[in-house]
Design an enzyme around this catalytic site. Structure first.
Site, PDB file in Angstrom:
ATOM      1  N   GLY A  46       0.819  -1.191   0.000  1.00  0.00           N
ATOM      2  CA  GLY A  46       0.000   0.000   0.000  1.00  0.00           C
ATOM      3  C   GLY A  46       0.864   1.255   0.000  1.00  0.00           C
ATOM      4  O   GLY A  46       0.432   2.326  -0.395  1.00  0.00           O
ATOM      5  N   PHE A  47       2.082   1.099   0.448  1.00  0.00           N
ATOM      6  CA  PHE A  47       2.953   2.224   0.683  1.00  0.00           C
ATOM      7  C   PHE A  47       3.716   2.671  -0.560  1.00  0.00           C
ATOM      8  O   PHE A  47       4.047   3.827  -0.741  1.00  0.00           O
ATOM      9  CB  PHE A  47       3.954   1.788   1.752  1.00  0.00           C
ATOM     10  N   GLY A  48       4.026   1.737  -1.416  1.00  0.00           N
ATOM     11  CA  GLY A  48       4.805   2.090  -2.592  1.00  0.00           C
ATOM     12  C   GLY A  48       5.533   0.875  -3.118  1.00  0.00           C
ATOM     13  O   GLY A  48       5.431  -0.206  -2.549  1.00  0.00           O
ATOM     14  N   VAL A  73       9.014  -1.196  -4.290  1.00  0.00           N
ATOM     15  CA  VAL A  73      10.418  -1.268  -3.904  1.00  0.00           C
ATOM     16  C   VAL A  73      11.199  -1.941  -5.023  1.00  0.00           C
ATOM     17  O   VAL A  73      10.807  -3.005  -5.513  1.00  0.00           O
ATOM     18  CB  VAL A  73      10.598  -2.084  -2.606  1.00  0.00           C
ATOM     19  N   ASP A  94       4.687  -0.494  12.442  1.00  0.00           N
ATOM     20  CA  ASP A  94       4.291  -1.444  11.401  1.00  0.00           C
ATOM     21  C   ASP A  94       5.109  -2.729  11.468  1.00  0.00           C
ATOM     22  O   ASP A  94       5.700  -3.157  10.488  1.00  0.00           O
ATOM     23  CB  ASP A  94       4.394  -0.783  10.020  1.00  0.00           C
TER      24      ASP A  94
END
Ligand SMILES: *[C@@H]1O[C@H](CO)[C@@H](O)[C@H](O)[C@H]1NC(C)=O
Ligand SMILES: *[C@@H]1O[C@H](CO)[C@@H](O)[C@H](O)[C@H]1NC(C)=O
Ligand SMILES: *[C@@H]1O[C@H](CO)[C@@H](O)[C@H](O)[C@H]1NC(C)=O
Ligand SMILES: *[C@@H]1O[C@H](CO)[C@@H](O)[C@H](O)[C@H]1NC(C)=O
Ligand SMILES: *[C@@H]1O[C@H](CO)[C@@H](O)[C@H](O)[C@H]1NC(C)=O
Ligand SMILES: *[C@@H]1O[C@H](CO)[C@@H](O)[C@H](O)[C@H]1NC(C)=O
Ligand SMILES: *[C@@H]1O[C@H](CO)[C@@H](O)[C@H](O)[C@H]1NC(C)=O
Length: 670
Positions: A359-361, A363, A475
């Site tokens: 959800g964050f991005g 990699v 997290d």
């Protein structure tokens, strides 16, 4: 009776003046740590950290800091008298460019004997905060100089010098020591390696001789000094003078630390108690890993930095590589990567270099063009420029964290609407792939699982209690635990982490609710208040996940903690251990410990959970695990069955389904 106080006073003096501790007129002192040394005379950037380090300069460029023993000492019996003998020893460490070992620092520090503590007229930078001022003609200094200034006739960028009443050293030597363990052979030392080094300064008033000796901490004082000079200090020192330290930074931010210090008139400096030596704010016990994994990318980032200015000017014209860069970023310079380098490193962010997406991005794996070192680059989108400065300074602070079980954050790059975070690369990927047998990964043996659990616990303990600020990770989950080439676990993804000063009342600092379903403490879902104990809750879910090889929330919505609890009640706790291990064998004692601890950490009330300090003690067997009481268990199950555990809060609409990590909300400064 009237004599009683006098008698008491005499007795007190007798008790205090035991050999070795006698403080004749306050002329001898020892600081084996600076914790509690409240009465030092500090100015400029100087301060004492919670760990007990005397920090002369912090993370700023062109600053100076001074620290002096509060009372002046008598160096001569009369104004025209002969200077008395004295000895000082201290342990220092110089950590350059935001904490990276082996980066060059500026400008250096010095031990001083000076007529005043007021050096407000001295310059930072090459003058190290004490040269050139009005007091200079009466100051004796031993400088630890990490920068070569040709105009000050410096011999190199790593030397020790004796400064007697002047700008130029009367004598200087490249930092080194005579190794008595190796027949007195001269061994080089790097002043700004970040490793603690001990210095002895001895002045013989009769022989009018100054000796300066260096050695790494742990090595006894070498019998041959590094530097020995015939200099009469009688004309230089004032009758009363202050002893202390000065340090200054130039264009590169550099921490100058004093870890311990002792001083005596007319005799050897009292020994330092090395057991009390404060810890540096990064972990230098684990050299193999950090040297190998950190030094390379650091050298690379230093190189990139050097070319950064030139490269950027060229790139400005090419929109494809346009970056956002503002004046305030200058101080974060060493952490800033150029977009072009990251673009080339990841072959233009090609899909074949994609390591993962959340959800964050996304990699990507990359190889930095200049150094060929491997990195992981995370692209995070953000749309607001508001709060970005705070965000970047937090990113940079997080880049200062040093622990063998943390994934090192190397730096960042900023573009319009996009932020790129650069981490050290972990070849073996994330733990969840092993737990759930994805990508044909082999099943993890119990011993490996237990070691990973201990690694993660140690990292969290460091974040919560051992660093200069409290870091709440927010997290913790198996997919954020990464394995290096040797399957040592590293806790990663500081995208959601928050920093607090020690002692902050975390109950009052509300943040936007973030986290991942199944790992979120009930109070966090309800109130949005993250704290170390909400991390402990997530760690509990992680313990159960690793031991059972199951997701905290299964596809059908069943909570793993409920399942383990049920088996515990039925006296069959070990039947929840990952089925793939049950045949092949696992350590029943360790498994019981992990599962029970997992339940304790999942307590619905924060006060019912252990702290990470306790968790580490239980896991290391340094403290017995308390019995899981039926009372706390019934509370746990009651909360759950009555629904006040608030499952609904765990299914907040803004999360979508099960993956709950979100894009960072820059406007709240994440
Ligand atoms: C110290 O020396 C100065 C000149 O060098 C002299 O004027 C002064 O009287 C001397 N003081 C004492 C106390 O001897
Ligand atoms: C650091 O100093 C060493 C020796 O003084 C020098 O060889 C090296 O180039 C310097 N590194 C940087 C990044 O300036
Ligand atoms: C320090 O010295 C400067 C002049 O050199 C003076 O202006 C200042 O007031 C002094 N500060 C203190 C605290 O004495
Ligand atoms: C320091 O000494 C030098 C010569 O020894 C002199 O020229 C200078 O004025 C002195 N400086 C101060 C601030 O007293
Ligand atoms: C020690 O440092 C000096 C000066 O930088 C250099 O000439 C010498 O080669 C170094 N010796 C070793 C063993 O590294
Ligand atoms: C300084 O070093 C010399 C040579 O090793 C030694 O003879 C002398 O005693 C030392 N002086 C002091 C004050 O340590
Ligand atoms: C010591 O310092 C003096 C200046 O005070 C200098 O002339 C001399 O060369 C230095 N070296 C030795 C070995 O004494």
């Amino acid at each position: 009776m009237a004599n009683l106080p006098v008698l008491f006073h005499v007795l007190l003096c007798l008790t205090l003046c035991l050999p070795g501790f006698c403080d004749a007129g306050g002329e001898n002192f020892v600081f084996s740590t600076f914790a509690g040394a409240g009465d030092l005379n500090l100015d400029g950037a100087a301060g004492v950290t919670p760990e007990g380090l005397l920090e002369l300069t912090n993370d700023m460029v062109s600053i100076k800091g001074h620290a002096f023993y509060p009372t002046p000492l008598r160096f001569k019996e009369s104004p025209n008298g002969t200077a008395r003998s004295f000895s000082a020893t201290f342990v220092f460490a110089i950590v350059a460019a935001g904490g990276y070992p082996n980066a060059n620092g500026t400008d250096g520090m010095a031990f001083l004997v000076a007529p005043t503590t007021n050096f407000s007229d001295a310059e930072p930078g090459q003058f190290m905060g004490f040269l050139g001022g009005a007091a200079m003609n009466h100051t004796f200094a031993v400088e630890l100089d990490t920068y070569r200034n040709a105009e000050l006739r410096d011999i190199d960028g790593n030397h020790v010098g004796v400064d007697v009443a002047g700008l130029y050293s009367v004598e200087s030597r490249t930092a080194s020591f005579h190794d008595d363990g190796d027949g007195g052979a001269l061994k080089n030392l790097s002043l700004d390696s970040g490793e603690p080094i001990q210095v002895w300064v001895d002045y013989d008033g009769k022989g009018r001789q100054v000796n300066v000796t260096l050695a790494p901490v742990g090595v006894a004082k070498p019998s041959t000094p590094l530097l020995s000079n015939i200099s009469d200090l009688s004309a230089v020192l004032t009758e009363q003078a202050y002893v202390g330290f000065s340090a200054a930074t130039g264009p590169i931010k550099t921490h100058h630390y004093v870890l311990a210090w002792s001083f005596a008139m007319d005799g050897p400096a009292p020994p330092i108690d090395f057991k009390k030596l404060p810890k540096l704010p990064y972990d230098n016990d684990h050299e193999t890993l950090s040297k190998a994994l950190i030094a390379l990318p650091i050298a690379a980032s230093a190189l990139i930095l050097a070319t950064c200015v030139a490269v950027t000017l060229l790139l400005r014209r090419r929109l494809a590589f346009a970056e956002l860069r503002e004046d305030w970023e200058v101080e974060f310079g060493p952490h800033r990567f150029s977009y072009k380098d990251l673009f080339n490193a990841t072959q233009g962010f090609k899909d074949k270099n994609l390591l993962g997406a959340g959800g964050f991005g996304k990699v990507y794996k990359g190889v930095l063009p200049s150094s060929k070192s491997e990195v992981a680059v995370k692209r995070v989108s953000h749309d607001s420029s508001q709060g970005i400065k705070e965000f970047i300074s937090e990113v940079v602070s997080i880049g200062h964290l040093r622990h063998r079980n943390l994934v090192q954050l190397l730096g960042y790059c900023r573009r319009k609407g996009e932020l790129l975070l650069v981490y050290e690369y972990m070849p073996n990927g994330s733990l969840d792939k092993y737990l759930y047998g994805e990508d044909k990964k082999p099943v993890l043996e119990w011993a490996e699982r237990f070691r990973i659990i201990k690694d993660v616990a140690s990292a969290l303990f460091y974040l919560h209690e051992k660093w200069e600020q409290v870091v709440v990770h927010r997290d913790i989950k198996a997919s954020n635990v990464l394995l290096d080439g040797e399957t040592t676990a590293h806790l990663g993804d500081f995208g959601l982490a928050r920093l607090y000063d020690h002692g902050t009342d975390l109950q009052t600092t509300t943040t936007r609710v973030v986290g991942t379903m199944g790992y979120m403490a009930p109070e966090l879902a309800r109130t949005g208040k993250a704290s170390p104990l909400t991390d402990v809750f997530a760690f509990g879910a992680f313990l159960l996940e690793v031991a059972c090889g199951r997701h905290p929330v299964s596809g059908g919505g069943e909570m793993l903690v409920d399942r383990v609890l049920e088996y515990w009640r039925g006296g069959a706790l070990l039947e929840t251990v990952d089925a793939r291990l049950r045949g092949g064998g696992y350590d029943a004692g360790e498994a019981r410990l992990v599962l029970t601890l997992g339940l304790m950490c999942s307590h619905p009330f924060p006060s019912g959970r252990p702290t990470m300090r306790q968790v580490v003690q239980y896991l290391d067997g340094d403290a017995p695990l308390p019995e899981l009481t039926p009372a706390s268990v019934s509370l746990l199950s009651m909360m759950q069955s009555e629904g006040s555990f608030d499952r609904s809060a765990l299914q907040c609409p803004w999360w979508g389904n099960s993956i709950g990590t979100m894009t960072p909300d820059i406007s709240v400064g994440i």
